[in-house]
Design an enzyme around this catalytic site. Structure first.
Site, PDB file in Angstrom:
ATOM      1  N   GLU A 196       9.658  17.156  13.880  1.00 45.27           N
ATOM      2  CA  GLU A 196       9.961  17.011  12.460  1.00 45.27           C
ATOM      3  C   GLU A 196       9.078  17.984  11.670  1.00 45.27           C
ATOM      4  O   GLU A 196       7.874  18.018  11.848  1.00 45.27           O
ATOM      5  CB  GLU A 196       9.665  15.574  12.033  1.00 45.27           C
ATOM      6  N   GLU A 226      10.084   2.248  10.132  1.00 43.73           N
ATOM      7  CA  GLU A 226      11.058   3.324   9.919  1.00 43.73           C
ATOM      8  C   GLU A 226      10.270   4.624   9.993  1.00 43.73           C
ATOM      9  O   GLU A 226       9.350   4.836   9.198  1.00 43.73           O
ATOM     10  CB  GLU A 226      11.752   3.198   8.559  1.00 43.73           C
ATOM     11  N   CYS A 253      13.316  11.831   5.354  1.00 46.17           N
ATOM     12  CA  CYS A 253      13.406  11.473   6.770  1.00 46.17           C
ATOM     13  C   CYS A 253      14.823  11.730   7.276  1.00 46.17           C
ATOM     14  O   CYS A 253      15.037  11.930   8.462  1.00 46.17           O
ATOM     15  CB  CYS A 253      13.027  10.022   6.972  1.00 46.17           C
ATOM     16  N   LYS A 279       0.830  -1.194   0.000  1.00 46.95           N
ATOM     17  CA  LYS A 279       0.000   0.000   0.000  1.00 46.95           C
ATOM     18  C   LYS A 279       0.866   1.245   0.000  1.00 46.95           C
ATOM     19  O   LYS A 279       1.435   1.631   1.002  1.00 46.95           O
ATOM     20  CB  LYS A 279      -0.918   0.050   1.228  1.00 46.95           C
TER      21      LYS A 279
HETATM   22  P1  NAP Z   1       2.234   8.826   6.948  1.00 44.27           P
HETATM   23  O1  NAP Z   1       1.168   9.817   6.886  1.00 44.27           O
HETATM   24  O2  NAP Z   1       2.547   8.138   8.219  1.00 44.27           O
HETATM   25  O3  NAP Z   1       1.869   7.717   5.843  1.00 44.27           O
HETATM   26  C1  NAP Z   1       2.712   6.628   5.571  1.00 44.27           C
HETATM   27  C2  NAP Z   1       1.883   5.521   4.975  1.00 44.27           C
HETATM   28  O4  NAP Z   1       0.955   5.036   5.956  1.00 44.27           O
HETATM   29  C3  NAP Z   1       1.030   5.960   3.789  1.00 44.27           C
HETATM   30  O5  NAP Z   1       0.991   4.935   2.838  1.00 44.27           O
HETATM   31  C4  NAP Z   1      -0.324   6.165   4.425  1.00 44.27           C
HETATM   32  O6  NAP Z   1      -1.398   6.075   3.545  1.00 44.27           O
HETATM   33  C5  NAP Z   1      -0.330   5.016   5.405  1.00 44.27           C
HETATM   34  N1  NAP Z   1      -1.337   5.131   6.459  1.00 44.27           N
HETATM   35  C6  NAP Z   1      -1.931   6.243   6.948  1.00 44.27           C
HETATM   36  N2  NAP Z   1      -2.825   5.913   7.909  1.00 44.27           N
HETATM   37  C7  NAP Z   1      -2.787   4.568   8.024  1.00 44.27           C
HETATM   38  C8  NAP Z   1      -3.476   3.631   8.846  1.00 44.27           C
HETATM   39  N3  NAP Z   1      -4.369   4.006   9.741  1.00 44.27           N
HETATM   40  N4  NAP Z   1      -3.198   2.319   8.689  1.00 44.27           N
HETATM   41  C9  NAP Z   1      -2.292   1.903   7.787  1.00 44.27           C
HETATM   42  N5  NAP Z   1      -1.613   2.745   6.983  1.00 44.27           N
HETATM   43  C10 NAP Z   1      -1.847   4.069   7.107  1.00 44.27           C
HETATM   44  O7  NAP Z   1       3.616   9.403   6.418  1.00 44.27           O
HETATM   45  P2  NAP Z   1       3.836  10.254   5.091  1.00 44.27           P
HETATM   46  O8  NAP Z   1       3.242  11.582   5.315  1.00 44.27           O
HETATM   47  O9  NAP Z   1       3.421   9.471   3.891  1.00 44.27           O
HETATM   48  O10 NAP Z   1       5.444  10.304   5.043  1.00 44.27           O
HETATM   49  C11 NAP Z   1       6.216  11.211   5.770  1.00 44.27           C
HETATM   50  C12 NAP Z   1       6.763  10.585   7.043  1.00 44.27           C
HETATM   51  O11 NAP Z   1       7.507   9.418   6.730  1.00 44.27           O
HETATM   52  C13 NAP Z   1       7.722  11.470   7.789  1.00 44.27           C
HETATM   53  O12 NAP Z   1       7.468  11.393   9.170  1.00 44.27           O
HETATM   54  C14 NAP Z   1       9.082  10.858   7.486  1.00 44.27           C
HETATM   55  O13 NAP Z   1      10.085  11.133   8.420  1.00 44.27           O
HETATM   56  C15 NAP Z   1       8.760   9.427   7.423  1.00 44.27           C
HETATM   57  N6  NAP Z   1       9.773   8.714   6.666  1.00 44.27           N
HETATM   58  C16 NAP Z   1      10.644   7.888   7.319  1.00 44.27           C
HETATM   59  C17 NAP Z   1      11.646   7.228   6.625  1.00 44.27           C
HETATM   60  C18 NAP Z   1      12.601   6.305   7.324  1.00 44.27           C
HETATM   61  O14 NAP Z   1      13.182   5.454   6.648  1.00 44.27           O
HETATM   62  N7  NAP Z   1      12.814   6.415   8.611  1.00 44.27           N
HETATM   63  C19 NAP Z   1      11.754   7.399   5.248  1.00 44.27           C
HETATM   64  C20 NAP Z   1      10.858   8.258   4.612  1.00 44.27           C
HETATM   65  C21 NAP Z   1       9.860   8.888   5.330  1.00 44.27           C
HETATM   66  P3  NAP Z   1      -2.155   7.411   3.018  1.00 44.27           P
HETATM   67  O15 NAP Z   1      -1.198   8.120   2.153  1.00 44.27           O
HETATM   68  O16 NAP Z   1      -3.303   6.852   2.268  1.00 44.27           O
HETATM   69  O17 NAP Z   1      -2.563   8.208   4.208  1.00 44.27           O
END
Ligand code: NAP
Ligand code: MG
Length: 483
Positions: free
Chosen positions: A381, A249, A283, A174
């Site tokens: 962040e 992550e 990130c 997903k």
């Molecule tokens: P996010 O809002 O947490 O979403 C990540 C994924 O989770 C998306 O596919 C999202 O789908 C899904 N999701 C949302 N609600 C969910 C639920 N209730 N159950 C299951 N899945 C769900 O993060 P983002 O805004 O896409 O990405 C930015 C974040 O990612 C930042 O905090 C960044 O630091 C972190 N990040 C970390 C790394 C690492 O390796 N440490 C790398 C890159 C990014 P939807 O899009 O449909 O909401």
């Protein structure tokens, strides 16, 4: 409406959900890159079933043959890198150079894990019994759910899907809702390379709608997630309660420490790259710059000059260094932090504005100073092209500030002092340490992950990816007694 109509790809079939949404270009939100027929929970459940049904055959496919599929997929992704990168830039907003570079990296990751299918998959042990052949072997887990963010919409999926597939698992994937086209390109390349139906099932749906099914479904054995801390921790709770193996992550608040003896030109350039490339939406981005007092003013002036010289604009234009933020909600979040900075009387060395290019979600590279150490701008962040400068009186002061956060993903140090470099690499609580390099930028053959609140479970990338995607089976094999 215009653009292709995208749908989930499950068991080799295209499944259209009922909710239609537009995939928007963040540089020009009136332009639609695609239309998406979003999946609901039924399609998510069907995807888990399809992955479970495909598992036995894929597990029994010799690992080198699995590697052949990954190698062909790598070639296809490389061949298609320009058009895929272009769609990635239109859909997510990073510059074309970064987008094509990320696509080629995904190809390299596929190729790397193709090679891993030829590596030893177990160990033998001496037994206390003369009859016994005692060995332990790594076996796949079964169905893995991969949930990925939008900020590296092809590289992160590659570093989850490639090892999962190489080691014999099947998947439900997903991707983030705002990058369906890049995700479709990646899944299509794997299919075109000969990945059997059902081994990778792409679910295009909202996390809030399909997430629970994908995380708790009976046929799912493990969940690998990259994204925000809030969503990640909630998934961890649900998945562990349902008995799944989990890998997370999460976010970062990565420091760059600039000591007085540093090569300032190098430090300025690397900090700018870490803080502003991909509009700070990594990130691993640099968001706190801790500078020894003696060079603080000069460093700040030089960083501001570089930031000012970086063109902000359409990611498809060759001269653009900083594209838009990926979405309106991302823009609102970043402006929320800039408002906090203003209310705390921060000094804006450069940026802070929102250049008007056709309604796109642009933010200028921004450097802030004089923020209190307790400011949310310094502690949380932001995920935008915003760096906070913090003064340090000494090395000890700098390391204390650098460690003063619940995160621990990456950290950079700029110095010419080898002793301090070694000390920093021991003292810093971060999963990745860069000395005289920007905090972002990873090589895929080495382990990646964070400490403290930045990760949970085993590391990603490199050989260690195997730790998550396989489990040990120990076999005691006694030959029958000879006549
Ligand atoms: P996010 O809002 O947490 O979403 C990540 C994924 O989770 C998306 O596919 C999202 O789908 C899904 N999701 C949302 N609600 C969910 C639920 N209730 N159950 C299951 N899945 C769900 O993060 P983002 O805004 O896409 O990405 C930015 C974040 O990612 C930042 O905090 C960044 O630091 C972190 N990040 C970390 C790394 C690492 O390796 N440490 C790398 C890159 C990014 P939807 O899009 O449909 O909401
Ligand atoms: Mg989101």
């Amino acid at each position: 409406m215009s653009g292709p109509v995208l749908a989930s790809l499950v068991g080799g079939h295209r499944l259209e959900g009922h909710e239609m949404v537009l995939d928007i270009n963040p540089s020009a939100p009136d332009e639609h890159v695609a239309i998406v027929a979003l999946a609901g929970p039924e399609i998510a459940a069907e995807a888990a079933e399809a992955a479970a049904n495909a598992f036995a055959r894929w597990r029994d496919t010799p690992p080198p043959a699995r590697g052949d599929v990954l190698r062909r997929a790598a070639d296809l992704v490389d061949e298609r890198a320009e058009p895929i990168g272009r769609d990635l830039a239109r859909e997510e907003g990073k510059t074309l150079v970064e987008a094509v570079g990320e696509t080629r990296r995904a190809a390299a990751i596929l190729r790397y894990y193709a090679g891993q299918t030829l590596e030893p998959d177990g160990e033998t042990y001496p037994s206390h019994s003369a009859l016994t052949f005692l060995y332990a072997r790594r076996e796949p887990l079964g169905v893995v759910t991969a949930i990925t963010p939008w900020n590296f919409p092809i590289a992160i999926p590659a570093w989850k899907i490639a090892p999962a597939v190489a080691f014999g698992n099947t998947l439900v994937w997903k991707p983030a809702e705002i990058v369906p086209l890049t995700s479709t390109h990646f899944a299509t390349a794997l299919r075109d390379a000969g990945l059997p139906d059902g081994v990778l099932n792409l679910v295009l749906g909202r996390g809030s709608v399909v997430g629970d099914t994908l995380v708790t479904h009976d046929r799912v054995e493990a969940v690998t997630f990259t994204g925000s801390n809030t969503v990640g921790r909630a998934i961890e709770l649900k998945a562990t309660e349902a008995g799944k193996k989990v890998q997370l992550e999460l976010g970062g608040k990565n420091p760059a420490v600039v000591l007085a003896d540093a090569d300032l030109e190098l430090a300025v350039e690397q900090v700018a790259r870490g803080a502003f490339l991909s509009a700070g939406q990594k990130c691993t981005a640099t968001s706190r710059v801790i500078v020894e007092q003696q060079v603080l003013e000069e460093f700040g002036d030089r960083l501001a000059a570089v930031a000012r010289s970086w063109p902000v604009g359409n990611p498809l234009d060759e001269e653009t260094k900083v594209g838009p933020l990926a979405s309106k909600s991302q823009l609102d979040t970043v402006f929320g932090y800039l408002d906090i900075a203003e209310s705390e009387a921060a000094r804006v060395l450069v940026g802070g504005g929102c250049p008007d290019h056709g309604g796109g979600y642009f933010v200028e590279p921004t450097v802030l100073a004089d923020l209190p150490a307790t400011s949310r701008v310094v502690r949380e962040e932001i995920f935008g092209p915003v760096a906070a400068l913090l003064p340090a009186g000494s090395y000890e002061d700098a390391i204390a500030l650098a460690n003063d956060t619940p995160f621990g993903l990456t950290a950079a140090l700029f110095t010419r002092d080898l002793g301090k470099a070694l000390r920093f690499s021991r003292d810093i609580r971060a999963g990745v340490v860069k000395v005289n390099q920007e905090s972002a930028g990873l090589e895929f053959q080495a382990p990646f992950g964070g400490m403290r609140q930045s990760s949970s479970g085993s590391r990603e990338q490199g050989k260690v990816a195997r730790d998550f995607f396989t489990q040990w089976k120990t076999v005691y094999l006694d030959a029958p007694p000879t006549e």
